[in-house]
Design an enzyme around this catalytic site. Structure first.
Site, PDB file in Angstrom:
ATOM      1  N   GLU A 186      -0.477  -8.679   5.160  1.00 27.09           N
ATOM      2  CA  GLU A 186      -0.222  -8.843   6.599  1.00 27.09           C
ATOM      3  C   GLU A 186      -1.507  -8.946   7.411  1.00 27.09           C
ATOM      4  O   GLU A 186      -1.474  -9.345   8.584  1.00 27.09           O
ATOM      5  CB  GLU A 186       0.656  -7.705   7.124  1.00 27.09           C
ATOM      6  CG  GLU A 186      -0.040  -6.366   7.343  1.00 27.09           C
ATOM      7  CD  GLU A 186      -0.221  -5.542   6.082  1.00 27.09           C
ATOM      8  OE1 GLU A 186      -0.529  -4.341   6.205  1.00 27.09           O
ATOM      9  OE2 GLU A 186      -0.067  -6.101   4.967  1.00 27.09           O
ATOM     10  N   HIS A 224      -3.289  -5.659   1.427  1.00 28.29           N
ATOM     11  CA  HIS A 224      -2.491  -5.847   2.639  1.00 28.29           C
ATOM     12  C   HIS A 224      -2.383  -7.324   3.034  1.00 28.29           C
ATOM     13  O   HIS A 224      -3.221  -7.833   3.800  1.00 28.29           O
ATOM     14  CB  HIS A 224      -3.126  -5.083   3.794  1.00 28.29           C
ATOM     15  CG  HIS A 224      -2.949  -3.608   3.732  1.00 28.29           C
ATOM     16  ND1 HIS A 224      -2.016  -2.932   4.483  1.00 28.29           N
ATOM     17  CD2 HIS A 224      -3.594  -2.667   3.003  1.00 28.29           C
ATOM     18  CE1 HIS A 224      -2.089  -1.640   4.230  1.00 28.29           C
ATOM     19  NE2 HIS A 224      -3.051  -1.452   3.330  1.00 28.29           N
ATOM     20  N   CYS A 231       0.836  -1.196   0.000  1.00 26.56           N
ATOM     21  CA  CYS A 231       0.000   0.000   0.000  1.00 26.56           C
ATOM     22  C   CYS A 231       0.880   1.260   0.000  1.00 26.56           C
ATOM     23  O   CYS A 231       1.469   1.598  -1.017  1.00 26.56           O
ATOM     24  CB  CYS A 231      -0.973  -0.037   1.180  1.00 26.56           C
ATOM     25  SG  CYS A 231      -2.329   1.155   1.052  1.00 26.56           S
TER      26      CYS A 231
END
Length: 235
Positions: free
Chosen positions: A198, A196, A87
């Site tokens: 994560e 994302h 991002c």
């Protein structure tokens, strides 16, 4: 050998701790790094996390791309170190010219948050080898400046050389040209994407799946791929 993956914190980073936890869950050691330092602390790979570095003034990622540590990031990338920009980190990579193109305001001019379907277009990068070509994954997406742009000839080159790493599936959430969600550099060690990973590494906290709510862990493959790349390079 335990792989050490650095996560750089910039003023305005929001997802640095999430990235560190993802790295730990994947089986590597997370190392916190600071934007104002020139020390990479001997890490084997790097993550530039999401957020709003320097308040996204001027352009998203443009000031962070000039931070002191980016000198070391560029040098490490040139030597083949795996580097992932997520991002805002993707925005930094294009602003630092480690990846081509640019990222602009979403086409609908609104911030978006959704669990986004992606198609894996390339598995020949340091961050995608644990996937299969054409595999569909679901990764959370949250951005306001996620529209990927590049000149037509650059887009043709990315397509022709297999450097499109991920493409949006089902819906294009931000107007990115050719549905591009993530790209890689020529060498395959530097990857940037807007979603994302994560946030999709731990059951109970990821996207919903047909098996159970919040059970999606498709993001884990990014970090296990990097560990494999580091171990393979050291062998």
């Amino acid at each position: 050998m335990t792989t050490r993956i650095g996560v750089i914190t910039f003023p305005g980073s929001l997802d640095d701790r999430d990235a560190q936890r993802a790295i730990e869950i994947a089986g590597a050691t997370p190392v916190a790094l600071w934007h104002g330092s020139h020390d990479l602390d001997g890490v084997d790979a790097l993550v530039l996390p999401g957020g709003f570095s320097y308040g996204d003034y001027l352009r998203a990622g443009s000031i962070a791309a000039l931070a002191p540590i980016m000198v070391e990031v560029k040098a490490a990338a040139a030597k083949g170190m795996p580097v992932l920009g997520i991002c805002n980190g993707f925005q930094m990579l294009v602003e630092a010219h480690l990846l081509p193109g640019g990222l602009i305001r979403n086409a609908h001019q609104q911030f978006i948050r959704r669990d986004q379907r992606l198609v894996v277009e390339s598995t020949s990068t340091a961050w995608t080898s644990d996937f299969t070509t054409g595999q569909e994954i679901v990764i959370p997406l949250k951005n306001a400046d996620g529209g990927y742009i590049a000149a037509d000839d650059e887009l043709d080159r990315l397509e022709g050389e297999g450097l499109v790493a991920f493409r949006y599936a089902g819906v294009n959430p931000n107007g990115s040209l050719r549905d591009i969600a993530g790209i890689a550099n020529d060498r395959g060690n530097v990857v940037g994407l807007m979603p994302h990973p994560e946030h999709a590494v731990e059951e109970g906290f990821g996207p919903n799946t047909p098996a159970a709510m919040r059970s999606g862990i498709d993001g884990l493959g990014f970090f296990t791929s990097a560990i494999a790349a580091v171990v393979g390079a050291a062998a």
